[in-house]
Design a protein around this motif. Structure first.
Motif, PDB file in Angstrom:
ATOM      1  N   ASN B 184     136.725 -15.425 -41.514  1.00  0.00           N
ATOM      2  CA  ASN B 184     136.197 -16.003 -40.280  1.00  0.00           C
ATOM      3  C   ASN B 184     135.494 -17.326 -40.558  1.00  0.00           C
ATOM      4  O   ASN B 184     135.449 -18.203 -39.701  1.00  0.00           O
ATOM      5  CB  ASN B 184     135.194 -15.047 -39.613  1.00  0.00           C
ATOM      6  N   VAL B 185     134.924 -17.421 -41.749  1.00  0.00           N
ATOM      7  CA  VAL B 185     134.185 -18.629 -42.129  1.00  0.00           C
ATOM      8  C   VAL B 185     134.569 -19.007 -43.563  1.00  0.00           C
ATOM      9  O   VAL B 185     134.653 -18.134 -44.438  1.00  0.00           O
ATOM     10  CB  VAL B 185     132.647 -18.390 -42.069  1.00  0.00           C
ATOM     11  N   GLU B 186     134.813 -20.299 -43.787  1.00  0.00           N
ATOM     12  CA  GLU B 186     135.109 -20.786 -45.145  1.00  0.00           C
ATOM     13  C   GLU B 186     134.085 -21.853 -45.510  1.00  0.00           C
ATOM     14  O   GLU B 186     133.944 -22.849 -44.799  1.00  0.00           O
ATOM     15  CB  GLU B 186     136.516 -21.373 -45.213  1.00  0.00           C
ATOM     16  N   ILE B 187     133.376 -21.608 -46.613  1.00  0.00           N
ATOM     17  CA  ILE B 187     132.339 -22.563 -47.052  1.00  0.00           C
ATOM     18  C   ILE B 187     132.814 -23.201 -48.353  1.00  0.00           C
ATOM     19  O   ILE B 187     132.900 -22.539 -49.388  1.00  0.00           O
ATOM     20  CB  ILE B 187     130.982 -21.861 -47.263  1.00  0.00           C
ATOM     21  N   SER B 193     126.243 -26.129 -51.732  1.00  0.00           N
ATOM     22  CA  SER B 193     124.779 -26.285 -51.820  1.00  0.00           C
ATOM     23  C   SER B 193     124.111 -25.383 -50.776  1.00  0.00           C
ATOM     24  O   SER B 193     124.747 -24.989 -49.791  1.00  0.00           O
ATOM     25  CB  SER B 193     124.392 -27.742 -51.567  1.00  0.00           C
ATOM     26  N   PRO B 194     122.831 -25.061 -50.946  1.00  0.00           N
ATOM     27  CA  PRO B 194     122.134 -24.248 -49.940  1.00  0.00           C
ATOM     28  C   PRO B 194     122.175 -24.880 -48.548  1.00  0.00           C
ATOM     29  O   PRO B 194     122.202 -24.171 -47.554  1.00  0.00           O
ATOM     30  CB  PRO B 194     120.702 -24.162 -50.468  1.00  0.00           C
ATOM     31  N   TYR B 195     122.176 -26.224 -48.477  1.00  0.00           N
ATOM     32  CA  TYR B 195     122.285 -26.883 -47.163  1.00  0.00           C
ATOM     33  C   TYR B 195     123.589 -26.475 -46.473  1.00  0.00           C
ATOM     34  O   TYR B 195     123.603 -26.157 -45.289  1.00  0.00           O
ATOM     35  CB  TYR B 195     122.277 -28.408 -47.328  1.00  0.00           C
ATOM     36  N   THR B 196     124.687 -26.532 -47.236  1.00  0.00           N
ATOM     37  CA  THR B 196     125.995 -26.194 -46.665  1.00  0.00           C
ATOM     38  C   THR B 196     126.032 -24.727 -46.249  1.00  0.00           C
ATOM     39  O   THR B 196     126.518 -24.395 -45.168  1.00  0.00           O
ATOM     40  CB  THR B 196     127.104 -26.482 -47.704  1.00  0.00           C
ATOM     41  N   ILE B 197     125.506 -23.854 -47.107  1.00  0.00           N
ATOM     42  CA  ILE B 197     125.535 -22.413 -46.807  1.00  0.00           C
ATOM     43  C   ILE B 197     124.694 -22.118 -45.566  1.00  0.00           C
ATOM     44  O   ILE B 197     125.125 -21.401 -44.661  1.00  0.00           O
ATOM     45  CB  ILE B 197     125.021 -21.601 -48.022  1.00  0.00           C
TER      46      ILE B 197
END
Lengths: 389, 210
Positions: B184-187, B193-197
């Motif tokens: 459902n979600v691709e990071i 980085s924690p910002y992206t997560i």
């Protein structure tokens, strides 16, 4: 191989690779096997399964705890649930390095530099002092972050929220500093065969700030009797093969930074931090001291750092080995190169002996001691559960 | 002593940044968005003549100087979400074969600088209590059954979040745990980085909002 030779078993045991047993100065083809555990539950005792994927565990690892209810009679650790197969054979060393860094990403600098040193040994590449000092800066930054993570994870099971978050804050500050120095939060692609690229501007003031903040925090933690009671006499281990902070907490003067002097730690006035309490508290104390020592080492090494790009060697065949002191203990790499490509890589991870020490130290403790003791060893499954092909 | 730590905590003041409602204060160069021209030097073929494929990129910097980091941290894709998670979102991390850096970056979103709890994002100890499973790492034989059982144990509705390039495409280390259509979600990121997560989790929990 300049620093190692194949020979009979002898000297301090460092660990096992897939093929060999590694000692302080020799690699033995006679691979030592750890004593297999057998424990038959007595009437009223049962086996409690914990893991591989559940709360409180950073990585996937499974435990079988033999217990009558509170006292732990035996622990069997299975770290191989997440075993990864990593294909390195046939790759150029510089390409293999991309995968080596990702064997244990949290300790990418230690793994990368140890591999690079083994390749440089195999191909006869001379590394300048400036590069070696830059590598020391990387390794000690990584040690500070790794040890901070252990201190944070020791506060966590105690429900010690304020210091836990203060250490977590500090660890993130160190990670940001690593990103500033190397361009990547986990040192990926910051060093190469024969080279290293780091930026040191602003490092000195930041490292002094982090050292001061941790020193205050550490002294405050030492005043907390409730916290210390959870660590003292928990997981006492002073016999058998021990590595890294676990050995130094037991009073053993062992450290690859001194005993395997490829990197010029001796010129920086480095002194080993040892302690005389071989329990979780001793390991916490040694790791905390090492945070402060590493900050001093970085400040010393900073003035002599230099950068250099990858060095290409005219040699295409050779075998080399190197060992360095990762935050958990001795990390060893053996590399065989044939026609310019990797033919064999053997890794001895400190987590193997640390797991053995953990399971021996856990006998006779109680359930509530479990997490403190496990975290105090700073064991990393990712660097152990790998098969190199 | 308990009052000492309480006051000690208060004295330190607020360390949490305003992100994601404000720009990140210390965005890293690597990983972040990349822009530039085609480079044939990419070991994972993340850079093609058609453009940069963030889900393949391991951020190894071999594309320099053709490609340069933009410091943009929104390198994630929300394919679908659930409105019910808008106010509280409970996530369970599962390490299927990670190197450890994704594990630490994921936990970092709960450190004071990011404090995911303030956004209604919480860590849970069992998949029984989870709204989403966050998978980290390549597929390994030993973790296959654990992953299947963890997913089956979760109550409906549930999301699958792929954290890091190893989980999405396998990156340079192996094969991904699931087919991409199941996520459902691709990071993206190696590691993200924690910002992206944090931005991805925050966007995922509101993704079903009408």
């Amino acid at each position: 191989m300049r620093y190692y030779k194949f020979g009979k078993p002898g000297g301090r045991l460092i660990g096992n690779t897939e093929k060999y047993t590694v000692y302080e100065n020799t690699v033995s083809e006679r691979r030592d096997k750890f004593q297999k555990l057998f424990y038959q539950n007595l009437p009223g005792e049962f086996t409690f399964s914990y893991g591989p994927a559940t709360g409180g565990l950073l990585e996937s690892v499974a435990f079988q705890i033999k217990t009558p209810g509170e006292l732990i009679k035996q622990v069997v650790v299975d770290p191989y649930f997440k075993t990864r197969t990593i294909n390195l054979t046939g790759l150029a060393p510089q390409d293999a390095l991309l995968k080596i860094e990702r064997i244990n990403g949290f300790h990418a600098a230690a793994n990368a530099i140890s591999f690079e040193m083994a390749v440089e040994d195999a191909l006869g590449i001379e590394v300048t002092d400036e590069i070696n000092y830059s590598r020391i800066v990387m390794l000690e930054l990584e040690r500070i972050r790794s040890n901070l993570e252990v201190v944070k994870r020791l506060c966590e099971p105690a429900g010690f929220g304020v210091p836990e978050n203060q250490v977590a804050h500090l660890r993130e500050e160190v990670t940001r500093l690593i990103s500033m120095v190397t361009g990547h939060r986990y040192f990926f692609s910051a060093s190469s065969i024969g080279g290293c690229l780091i930026r040191t501007s602003g490092l000195e003031e930041n490292i002094i700030k982090i050292k001061d903040q941790f020193e205050t925090l550490f002294n405050n933690l030492l005043q907390s009797k409730i916290f210390l009671n959870r660590l003292q006499n928990n997981g006492v281990i002073k016999n058998g093969p021990l590595l890294g902070p676990a050995a130094r907490a037991a009073g053993m003067i062992v450290d690859a930074r001194i005993s395997h002097p490829v990197l010029p730690y001796g010129k920086l006035g480095f002194k080993i931090a040892v302690f005389d309490e071989p329990d979780a508290f001793g390991r916490f104390y040694v790791r905390s001291q090492e945070i402060l020592n590493s900050a001093e080492l970085i400040l010393e090494a900073l003035n002599n750092c230099g950068n250099r790009d990858t060095v290409n060697s005219s040699a295409v065949n050779g075998e080399g080995a190197a060992r360095l002191e990762s935050p958990q203990g001795d990390l060893f790499y053996y590399v065989k190169i044939d026609h310019g490509v990797i033919q064999d890589v053997q890794i001895s991870s400190p987590s193997l002996l640390n797991i053995d020490a953990f399971r021996r130290s856990m006998v006779g403790n109680i359930f509530t001691d479990f997490h403190f003791n496990w975290e105090s060893f700073g064991i990393w499954i990712s660097e152990l559960a790998v098969v190199i092909k | 002593m308990s009052s000492f730590w309480f006051l000690n905590g208060i004295k330190k003041g607020i360390k949490t940044e305003k992100f994601p409602s404000a720009k990140p204060e210390f965005p890293p160069d690597w990983p972040s968005g990349l822009s530039g021209t085609y480079s044939a030097n990419c070991p994972v073929k993340a850079i093609t003549p058609e453009g940069w494929i963030m889900e393949k990129c391991i951020f190894c910097r071999r594309c320099i100087p053709n490609m340069q980091p933009t410091k943009e941290q929104d390198i994630f894709t929300i394919k679908s979400g659930e409105d019910i998670f808008r106010k509280s979102f409970h996530v369970f991390p599962l390490d299927s074969g990670a190197c450890g850096s994704c594990n630490i970056e994921f936990l970092s979103v709960f450190s004071p600088q990011y404090d995911a709890n303030r956004l209604g994002i919480f860590l849970v100890n069992t998949p029984r209590h989870a709204d989403a499973i966050v998978i980290m790492g390549v597929m390994t034989n030993g973790m296959k059954e654990t992953l299947d059982r963890a997913y089956e144990a979760m109550p409906e509705p549930k999301l699958i979040i792929a954290l890091g390039v190893c989980t999405i495409t396998g990156g340079i280390m192996g094969e991904p745990p699931l087919d991409r259509e199941k996520y459902n979600v691709e990071i993206a990121g190696c590691p993200p980085s924690p910002y992206t997560i944090l931005a991805a989790l925050n966007a995922a929990k509101g993704a079903g909002k009408k």
